[in-house]
Design a protein around this motif. Sequence first.
Motif, PDB file in Angstrom:
ATOM      1  N   HIS A 173      31.687  56.811 -20.100  1.00  0.00           N
ATOM      2  CA  HIS A 173      32.609  55.932 -20.712  1.00  0.00           C
ATOM      3  C   HIS A 173      31.990  55.374 -21.836  1.00  0.00           C
ATOM      4  O   HIS A 173      32.346  54.293 -22.510  1.00  0.00           O
ATOM      5  CB  HIS A 173      32.906  54.966 -19.775  1.00  0.00           C
ATOM      6  N   ARG A 191      40.647  57.847  -3.515  1.00  0.00           N
ATOM      7  CA  ARG A 191      41.354  57.380  -4.702  1.00  0.00           C
ATOM      8  C   ARG A 191      42.466  56.805  -4.113  1.00  0.00           C
ATOM      9  O   ARG A 191      43.076  55.589  -4.774  1.00  0.00           O
ATOM     10  CB  ARG A 191      41.548  58.542  -5.762  1.00  0.00           C
ATOM     11  N   HIS A 219      34.489  51.814  -6.756  1.00  0.00           N
ATOM     12  CA  HIS A 219      34.383  53.100  -7.522  1.00  0.00           C
ATOM     13  C   HIS A 219      34.908  54.358  -6.643  1.00  0.00           C
ATOM     14  O   HIS A 219      33.995  54.212  -5.597  1.00  0.00           O
ATOM     15  CB  HIS A 219      33.021  53.182  -8.286  1.00  0.00           C
ATOM     16  N   ASP A 279      36.060  61.267  -8.988  1.00  0.00           N
ATOM     17  CA  ASP A 279      37.413  61.369  -9.569  1.00  0.00           C
ATOM     18  C   ASP A 279      37.532  63.000  -9.425  1.00  0.00           C
ATOM     19  O   ASP A 279      38.774  63.559  -9.971  1.00  0.00           O
ATOM     20  CB  ASP A 279      37.825  61.038 -10.970  1.00  0.00           C
TER      21      ASP A 279
HETATM   22 MG    MG Z   1      36.573  56.935 -12.990  1.00  0.00          MG
END
Ligand code: MG
Length: 140
Positions: free
Chosen positions: A54, A87, A117, A120
């Motif tokens: 990120h 998730r 968190h 993914d």
């Molecule tokens: Mg992420």
Amino acid sequence: MAIERTLSIIKPDATKRNLTGKIVAKFEDAGLRVVASKRIHLTPAQAGEFYAEHKERGFYGELVAYMASEPVVVQVLEGEGAIAKNREVMGATDPAAAAEGTIRKEFALSKGENSVHGSDSPASAAREIAFFFSGLELVG
Ligand code: MG
Ligand code: RTP
């Protein structure tokens, strides 16, 4: 579906508010097993490396400072389809968009301070588990 492992972090806003146990209960109730767990306080450099994907995003500096602001609990969760299941239990990034019953709907404060968190993808799960744990620390 295959048995998978995924990396979970209980973030500073949640450890600070003493929500660790309630969040772990959500994972266990969903059929995920905690096979490794530790409480650590990340340095800004470690948080920055963890979230390197990120780097170019506008929220990166804020995210890194936040993740290093208080202790976190890093865990490896195991179970059938664990990456997607985690998730699902977490809910959408922004708690305003998260479904009822999810961790973020129930506990998150904002899109940034969103309590958990989760990896993914299988590739990010492998990288993130290795970032925090050695093989000897994974006890299935
Ligand atoms: Mg992420
Ligand atoms: P995570 O990686 O932490 O599991 O969350 P995620 O996949 O749902 O969201 P991602 O897009 O990967 O973003 C990583 C984390 O950065 C913070 N964030 N802040 N202020 C903002 O607009 C913003 N957007 C993202 C959140 O802490 C998010 O979980």
